[in-house]
Scaffold this motif. Structure first.
Motif, PDB file in Angstrom:
ATOM      1  N   GLU A 210      29.757 -43.735  13.846  1.00  0.00           N
ATOM      2  CA  GLU A 210      29.031 -43.553  12.517  1.00  0.00           C
ATOM      3  C   GLU A 210      29.523 -42.130  11.990  1.00  0.00           C
ATOM      4  O   GLU A 210      29.207 -41.125  12.799  1.00  0.00           O
ATOM      5  CB  GLU A 210      27.635 -43.693  12.632  1.00  0.00           C
TER       6      GLU A 210
ATOM      7  N   HIS B 252      35.282 -48.198   7.907  1.00  0.00           N
ATOM      8  CA  HIS B 252      34.327 -48.489   6.733  1.00  0.00           C
ATOM      9  C   HIS B 252      34.312 -47.531   5.769  1.00  0.00           C
ATOM     10  O   HIS B 252      33.765 -46.362   5.915  1.00  0.00           O
ATOM     11  CB  HIS B 252      32.815 -48.530   7.398  1.00  0.00           C
TER      12      HIS B 252
ATOM     13  N   THR C 161      32.252 -44.712   8.917  1.00  0.00           N
ATOM     14  CA  THR C 161      32.290 -45.420  10.241  1.00  0.00           C
ATOM     15  C   THR C 161      33.594 -45.753  10.632  1.00  0.00           C
ATOM     16  O   THR C 161      34.292 -46.465   9.833  1.00  0.00           O
ATOM     17  CB  THR C 161      31.049 -46.264  10.145  1.00  0.00           C
TER      18      THR C 161
ATOM     19  N   GLU D 157      32.171 -47.657  18.382  1.00  0.00           N
ATOM     20  CA  GLU D 157      31.600 -47.496  16.942  1.00  0.00           C
ATOM     21  C   GLU D 157      31.277 -46.013  16.828  1.00  0.00           C
ATOM     22  O   GLU D 157      30.424 -45.427  17.382  1.00  0.00           O
ATOM     23  CB  GLU D 157      30.641 -48.494  16.572  1.00  0.00           C
TER      24      GLU D 157
ATOM     25  N   GLN E  92      28.375 -55.920  14.062  1.00  0.00           N
ATOM     26  CA  GLN E  92      29.725 -55.777  13.990  1.00  0.00           C
ATOM     27  C   GLN E  92      30.930 -57.107  13.824  1.00  0.00           C
ATOM     28  O   GLN E  92      31.665 -57.127  12.859  1.00  0.00           O
ATOM     29  CB  GLN E  92      30.203 -55.281  15.212  1.00  0.00           C
TER      30      GLN E  92
ATOM     31  N   LEU F  65      35.307 -48.067  13.415  1.00  0.00           N
ATOM     32  CA  LEU F  65      35.149 -49.053  14.614  1.00  0.00           C
ATOM     33  C   LEU F  65      36.432 -49.339  15.404  1.00  0.00           C
ATOM     34  O   LEU F  65      37.387 -49.727  14.801  1.00  0.00           O
ATOM     35  CB  LEU F  65      34.604 -50.619  14.215  1.00  0.00           C
TER      36      LEU F  65
END
Length: 305
Positions: free
Chosen positions: A285, A242, A247, A283, A172, A249
């Protein structure tokens, strides 16, 4: 009511930009103009910030096909989406029978257009109704140009992998050190929320330790909505999306402004620095169906050493 609260005016005065802030206040209203309503109807994404039951501030991303954001009245925004059940703001927003304070920002990276909307949200069917208190025009500096697409249902994991922690893993940390975009949610001492964008060349976010981040505050519109909130209430939430795999975070913690000239002068383009202490990490995904292409970096981005 004054346009700026006492935290914002204090930062404006310390920065020596009170006159510019007075000029910028013309970009703050309480209703959505027709052209802005049309802009919102075209967007597949909005960033939302809020405070959970434990007092932690988080930022998240809601998505949908264009049209999922609507303005049925000039002071109302409806969002035809709710956070995924694993989202840190899901408990706040999915069961919001009584109004809860939220800060929002809608961004169209392909054109670098954006606007902020702050108000009181409550659950309405499969989405949210937000009664607006602030509608804010934003400048597009430091926003990277990129095109996006919705991957559809296949882009969202039915059972996403969730990782919780109190510090950043090495992976990360490496991801954040390459980031060119993130979002920050803050609130004042009375609970009113705001959400904003931060951007720069990769490396503009410094990872000082697994629990400490720092980024530069570049020249902007002198409103200091984020820094003004932090002066009154240090709680903050960050969101790093992301764009290749959906994803999200989420970070929650506290932040403060570094004004010391010697520290600031070491960072190209910085007028001030913001240091963020990590208290909680989530986090998820495959949380988002949005996919983003490679960026064209803003010509306003200062170099990164």
């Amino acid at each position: 009511m004054p346009v700026y609260h006492r935290g914002e005016t204090a930062v404006q005065q310390r920065a020596g930009l009170a006159a510019q802030a007075e000029f910028s206040r013309g970009g703050i209203g309480r209703t959505v103009p027709e052209v802005a309503a049309a802009f919102l109807a075209e967007q597949p994404m909005i960033i939302v910030g809020g405070t959970d039951a434990g007092g932690r501030v988080w930022a998240t991303q809601l998505t949908g096909a264009p049209g999922f954001l609507r303005v049925p009245a000039p002071d109302v925004l409806t969002i035809a989406a709710l956070p995924h059940q694993d989202d840190p703001l899901a408990p706040l927003l999915r069961r919001a029978a009584a109004p809860v304070q939220v800060g929002m920002i809608a961004i169209e990276p392909a054109t670098r257009r954006r606007m902020r909307l702050n108000g009181r949200a409550r659950a309405a069917g499969d989405g949210l109704r937000v009664d607006l208190d602030q509608v804010i025009a934003n400048c597009p500096k430091y926003l990277q140009k990129r095109t996006g697409r919705l991957a559809g249902e296949e882009g969202v994991a039915t059972a996403p992998t969730v990782r919780d922690g109190t510090s950043l893993t090495r992976r990360q940390q490496e991801s954040l050190s390459r980031a060119d975009t993130f979002y920050v949610a803050t609130g004042d001492d009375l609970g009113a929320m705001d959400a904003s964008h931060r951007g720069g060349n990769p490396g503009f976010v410094q990872v000082l330790s697994p629990t400490l981040l720092r980024w530069p505050d570049y020249t902007g519109n002198a409103m200091f909505l984020t820094l003004g909130n932090l002066l009154l209430n240090p709680a903050a939430g960050l969101l790093f999306p992301h764009g290749q795999d959906g994803t999200l975070l989420h970070l929650s913690g506290t932040a403060h402004t570094v004004w010391e000239t010697e520290e600031v002068e070491r960072v190209p383009g910085a007028q001030r620095l913001i240091e963020f202490s990590v208290d909680a990490v989530r986090e998820v995904e495959g949380a988002s169906a949005l996919r983003w292409g490679e960026p064209a970096y803003s010509r306003f981005n200062p170099p990164v050493r």
